[in-house]
Design a protein around this motif. Structure first.
Motif: not given
Length: 336
Positions: A188-196, A215-227
């Motif tokens: 969760i930590y790496t997925g929520n802090t790293l940029q790409a 990390a993958t799932v959390v990162k994709m969750g961040r990407v979904l916030l783009l909309v």
């Protein structure tokens, strides 16, 4: 004839952008660094050394480069939606979603605040905050048009955000270990802090397979916030336009860009599984390569003089912001 001549004037600049993109792709086959950053740096070198920032002989390339920088980029972002699957949110608990949203809001807000403290260009500060807070180059590219950000600021922010992310691939796992996080917490930590996305995935799997998955799932969750972020920026742009036009007899029109609507469309298509995986992969690949051409064009438009003026301060803001982002996410994970 007019239509043919219209597109003909784009040829040189578009070909120049494609050549730089191929060079960037080739270089990154030998070094482990973001292709977007390499494309911007190479484009900047070519634009300033050979085209002299589009003065004189370089003016023949300007129309095509601007086409790649703007129109091709919007097309690439629209296709990028195919990589997003809204059903991923079902794999995230309420606490994790709160961590993601709080982390994004904190990072963008602190980016703007640090920019004011260091007297950095507000648009550049916003892009650094969004790039760190959401999904690196993609977030900057998707929001820069709405925020009316100049090519120089787009290029600087993308380069710095990717630099921080590259450092973070090694730093975030080390900090997670130092803080005694479990594999799930570390993911969760790496997925929520790293940029790409690639950076978050690489850092997560360097810890363990379980950490890599989270990390993958959390990162994709961040990407979904783009909309929702783009919609918020559009609302702010509308409000500012109304303020600026008070007392002036003119209509204020700030609508949702078509590329965002297509971005959402492709996201829905991916979420509903309407296309075979092979087609989704092909669309995603096309988006990646077109984005690389657009990043090259952005580099071609950057002036050395502007970089010299802003890069030092921007680096300070970006470094401090990433440090605060790491600290804030660690605090949230420890508390929740």
């Amino acid at each position: 004839m007019l239509r043919i001549s219209k597109y003909k004037k784009h040829t040189r600049g578009l070909l120049a952008s494609i050549v730089v993109a191929i060079m960037a792709y080739t270089v990154t086959e030998f070094i482990s660094f973001s292709t977007a950053t390499v494309a911007i740096i190479l484009g900047m070198l070519v634009g300033n050394i050979f085209f002299k920032t589009f003065h004189g002989d370089g003016s023949h390339y300007k129309a095509g480069v601007k086409f790649a920088e703007k129109d091709l980029l919007m097309f690439a972002i629209a296709l990028m939606g195919i990589n997003l699957n809204f059903t991923m949110l079902a794999n995230l608990g309420i606490q994790t979603i709160l961590i993601i949203v709080a982390g994004m809001v904190f990072t963008i807000f602190m980016g703007i605040l640090l920019g004011k403290l260091f007297k950095l260009n507000p648009q550049l500060s916003l892009m650094i905050g969004i790039g760190n807070g959401v999904c690196g180059s993609s977030a900057i590219a998707a929001t820069s048009g709405v925020a009316k950000v100049k090519s120089n600021d787009i290029g600087v922010s993308i380069a710095l955000v990717n630099l921080m992310g590259t450092v973070g691939i090694f730093l975030a796992p080390a900090l997670a270990h130092f803080l005694g996080f479990s594999d799930i917490q570390a993911g969760i930590y790496t997925g929520n802090t790293l940029q790409a996305v690639g950076q978050a995935v690489a850092a997560g799997f360097s810890i363990s397979d379980e950490a890599g998955h989270y990390a993958t799932v959390v990162k994709m969750g961040r990407v979904l916030l783009l909309v929702p972020l783009v919609l918020i920026l559009i609302y702010i742009a509308k409000r500012e336009s109304k303020k600026n036009s008070e007392g002036v007899n003119e209509k204020v029109k700030v609508g949702i860009p078509f590329f965002i609507l297509w971005f959402v469309f492709f996201s829905v298509v991916a979420s509903l599984g309407l296309l075979p995986k092979e087609i989704e992969t092909l669309i995603g690949t096309i988006s990646h390569y077109i984005t690389l051409v657009a990043m090259s064009a952005i580099g071609l438009m950057i002036h050395f003089g502007t970089i010299v003026k802003t890069a030092g301060t921007a680096f300070k803001v970006s470094s401090i912001l990433f440090t605060l982002q790491l600290m804030f996410s660690a605090l949230l994970i420890s508390m929740l």
